[in-house]
Design a protein around this motif. Sequence first.
Motif, PDB file in Angstrom:
ATOM      1  N   GLY A 137       0.856  -0.841   0.332  1.00  0.00           N
ATOM      2  CA  GLY A 137      -0.016  -0.273  -0.376  1.00  0.00           C
ATOM      3  C   GLY A 137       1.034   1.067  -0.278  1.00  0.00           C
ATOM      4  N   ARG A 138       2.331   1.194   0.095  1.00  0.00           N
ATOM      5  CA  ARG A 138       3.005   2.005   0.250  1.00  0.00           C
ATOM      6  C   ARG A 138       4.242   2.078  -0.557  1.00  0.00           C
ATOM      7  NH1 ARG A 138       1.677   5.171   4.814  1.00  0.00           N
ATOM      8  NH2 ARG A 138       2.883   7.014   3.781  1.00  0.00           N
ATOM      9  N   THR A 139       4.219   1.552  -1.760  1.00  0.00           N
ATOM     10  CA  THR A 139       4.822   1.416  -2.548  1.00  0.00           C
ATOM     11  C   THR A 139       5.528   2.892  -3.684  1.00  0.00           C
ATOM     12  OG1 THR A 139       3.200   0.755  -4.703  1.00  0.00           O
ATOM     13  CG2 THR A 139       4.299  -0.615  -3.728  1.00  0.00           C
ATOM     14  N   SER A 140       4.983   3.397  -3.622  1.00  0.00           N
ATOM     15  CA  SER A 140       5.255   4.772  -4.096  1.00  0.00           C
ATOM     16  C   SER A 140       6.118   5.349  -3.341  1.00  0.00           C
ATOM     17  CB  SER A 140       4.478   5.210  -4.723  1.00  0.00           C
ATOM     18  OG  SER A 140       3.157   4.932  -6.015  1.00  0.00           O
ATOM     19  N   GLU A 141       6.042   5.702  -2.516  1.00  0.00           N
ATOM     20  CA  GLU A 141       6.842   6.432  -1.328  1.00  0.00           C
ATOM     21  C   GLU A 141       7.293   5.625  -1.150  1.00  0.00           C
ATOM     22  OE1 GLU A 141       6.169   7.742   3.091  1.00  0.00           O
ATOM     23  OE2 GLU A 141       4.399   7.353   2.373  1.00  0.00           O
ATOM     24  N   ALA A 142       7.885   4.438  -0.979  1.00  0.00           N
ATOM     25  CA  ALA A 142       9.166   4.468  -0.534  1.00  0.00           C
ATOM     26  C   ALA A 142       9.767   4.193  -1.083  1.00  0.00           C
ATOM     27  CB  ALA A 142       8.510   2.221  -0.966  1.00  0.00           C
ATOM     28  N   TYR A 143       9.760   4.126  -3.108  1.00  0.00           N
ATOM     29  CA  TYR A 143      10.347   3.848  -4.399  1.00  0.00           C
ATOM     30  C   TYR A 143      11.022   5.962  -3.808  1.00  0.00           C
ATOM     31  CZ  TYR A 143       8.830   0.114  -6.149  1.00  0.00           C
ATOM     32  OH  TYR A 143       8.210  -1.646  -6.372  1.00  0.00           O
ATOM     33  N   ALA A 144      10.164   6.179  -3.551  1.00  0.00           N
ATOM     34  CA  ALA A 144       9.903   8.008  -3.757  1.00  0.00           C
ATOM     35  C   ALA A 144      11.679   8.409  -2.881  1.00  0.00           C
ATOM     36  CB  ALA A 144       9.279   8.550  -3.703  1.00  0.00           C
ATOM     37  N   TRP A 145      11.815   7.977  -1.713  1.00  0.00           N
ATOM     38  CA  TRP A 145      12.716   7.659  -0.785  1.00  0.00           C
ATOM     39  C   TRP A 145      13.945   6.867  -1.044  1.00  0.00           C
ATOM     40  CZ3 TRP A 145      12.832  10.702   3.428  1.00  0.00           C
ATOM     41  CH2 TRP A 145      12.141  10.847   4.058  1.00  0.00           C
ATOM     42  N   LEU A 146      14.067   6.291  -2.120  1.00  0.00           N
ATOM     43  CA  LEU A 146      15.298   5.619  -2.576  1.00  0.00           C
ATOM     44  C   LEU A 146      15.367   6.724  -3.210  1.00  0.00           C
ATOM     45  CD1 LEU A 146      15.304   2.174  -4.277  1.00  0.00           C
ATOM     46  CD2 LEU A 146      16.100   4.275  -4.935  1.00  0.00           C
ATOM     47  N   ILE A 147      14.650   7.078  -4.308  1.00  0.00           N
ATOM     48  CA  ILE A 147      14.727   8.556  -5.700  1.00  0.00           C
ATOM     49  C   ILE A 147      15.909   9.641  -4.494  1.00  0.00           C
ATOM     50  CG2 ILE A 147      14.327   9.982  -7.366  1.00  0.00           C
ATOM     51  CD1 ILE A 147      12.333   7.866  -7.894  1.00  0.00           C
ATOM     52  N   LEU A 148      14.983   9.778  -3.126  1.00  0.00           N
ATOM     53  CA  LEU A 148      15.450  10.801  -2.891  1.00  0.00           C
ATOM     54  C   LEU A 148      16.785  11.050  -2.159  1.00  0.00           C
ATOM     55  CD1 LEU A 148      15.418  13.484  -0.341  1.00  0.00           C
ATOM     56  CD2 LEU A 148      13.851  12.006   1.164  1.00  0.00           C
ATOM     57  N   SER A 149      16.859  10.071  -1.713  1.00  0.00           N
ATOM     58  CA  SER A 149      18.674   9.443  -1.669  1.00  0.00           C
ATOM     59  C   SER A 149      19.844   9.309  -2.379  1.00  0.00           C
ATOM     60  CB  SER A 149      18.647   7.919  -0.730  1.00  0.00           C
ATOM     61  OG  SER A 149      17.808   7.682   0.184  1.00  0.00           O
ATOM     62  N   ILE A 150      19.105   9.468  -3.813  1.00  0.00           N
ATOM     63  CA  ILE A 150      20.409   8.405  -4.715  1.00  0.00           C
ATOM     64  C   ILE A 150      20.197  10.560  -5.282  1.00  0.00           C
ATOM     65  CG2 ILE A 150      20.919   9.044  -6.673  1.00  0.00           C
ATOM     66  CD1 ILE A 150      19.839   6.016  -6.423  1.00  0.00           C
ATOM     67  N   GLY A 151      19.302  11.018  -5.428  1.00  0.00           N
ATOM     68  CA  GLY A 151      18.674  12.878  -5.644  1.00  0.00           C
ATOM     69  C   GLY A 151      20.009  13.411  -4.459  1.00  0.00           C
ATOM     70  N   VAL A 152      20.667  13.092  -2.966  1.00  0.00           N
ATOM     71  CA  VAL A 152      20.755  14.274  -2.096  1.00  0.00           C
ATOM     72  C   VAL A 152      22.311  14.514  -2.173  1.00  0.00           C
ATOM     73  CG1 VAL A 152      21.153  14.567  -0.002  1.00  0.00           C
ATOM     74  CG2 VAL A 152      18.819  14.116  -0.204  1.00  0.00           C
ATOM     75  N   GLY A 153      22.736  13.038  -2.266  1.00  0.00           N
ATOM     76  CA  GLY A 153      23.858  12.098  -3.231  1.00  0.00           C
ATOM     77  C   GLY A 153      24.207  13.021  -3.791  1.00  0.00           C
TER      78      GLY A 153
END
Length: 421
Positions: A344-360
């Motif tokens: 039920g929270r797949t989009s948010e989970a993937y978004a956190w992954l993208i966030l991590s790469i983007g912050v780096g």
Amino acid sequence: MSLTAPPAPAPRASYAAVLSSPYVARLLGGTLTGRLPNGMAPVAILLWTSAAGGGIAFGGPLSALYSLASALSQPVKGRLMDGYGQTAVHLPAALLNSFLLLTLPAADPQSRPALATAIVAAAGLTAPPLEAGLRALWPSLLPPSPLRHAALALDTGSQGLVYIVGPLLVAVLTSVHSASLALAAAAALGMAGTAVVACAPPSRRWHLAQSARAAGPMRRQLRSPGLVLLLLSLTGTGFSIGALNVWAVTLAERHGQDLLSGIVPAAFATGSLIGGLVYGRRTWCGTAVGQLLAAGAAFLAGWTPLLALHEPPSLTVAVAVPGAFLTVVVGCAYATTDDLAPRGRTSEAYAWLILSIGVGQAAGTALSGRLAGHPLASASLPALGAAFALTVLLTARPSLACGGRARPRGRHRRPRGSRRS
């Protein structure tokens, strides 16, 4: 003679079969086009700032700000997609992002740096979350099978096209006309690609039903040691990418070859595309965590030649080597995140992954901009980010292995409330 009919053969795990599946080519092509501003805007902002008199010292952090703002807003936009659907998020975000990119050239970075900074930050915050949206659509497009494994690899690998076409297009448009034209092209392409995705039936119909039970586990899982360390490691991967982009610009200035600012990132992304296509052609032995560690080690080793090479042709070829393992790192990270994420929270989970790469990536861009005058230090930053990523992954291995043991490789949960189109 058996009266039981033989089972239907499983779909061939080929890219032709993936692309011939309903809506796959449209959604993948639209996502790639709509995400071109991710590859174009940071480079165009850097070149525009430099041409307008702001210099790389200001352009580097400004370019990093776009990537950072886009990354920081990913979880919010992912949560909104989980609650209200994709079209309701994609279209307004794309309209605002395109408008802001079009207005940026009116802000003089020398006389009005605060205005330029505000526009860049707002443009990054409103970048449509197309990558997370496409990842969330795969369970409703393809059943769990080798076909979906190939689709996920094609998805991850083809994202490198954004960083092949994007920087090259910016370099060409800037050489022919100006960086302002490159920003306008990024705005137009982003809007067009997002409209293709948002108007597609699978995207319009996709929706995840919210429930208190779905929300509670997500909060707990995001604080689990394995997932936190995985996300932390990906900041190192993103750091390498961000440092490479600015290092390419400084390399172009040092050798007096403007096209190098686009060719070097494009060579890296070409390696990423080829590596993704090779990875998706077969099912590899071992777990996703084991593959992630092996790819992380190879990603680090691929950066070391940059410290010894000095000529543009050899450097351009060399950056394709770590690029070849980037797709494997990101693909295995997605698979591990999928194992750890609740329903039920797949989009948010993937978004956190993208966030991590983007912050780096933003951190790498900013630091590399500050060290642009030191060639050896600038060339060593991508390897530094890869070393950090591998160190964290080795520390997290026990937690990641426990989290990913529940399901066999290649299988993905279908989110509750998703509908097959």
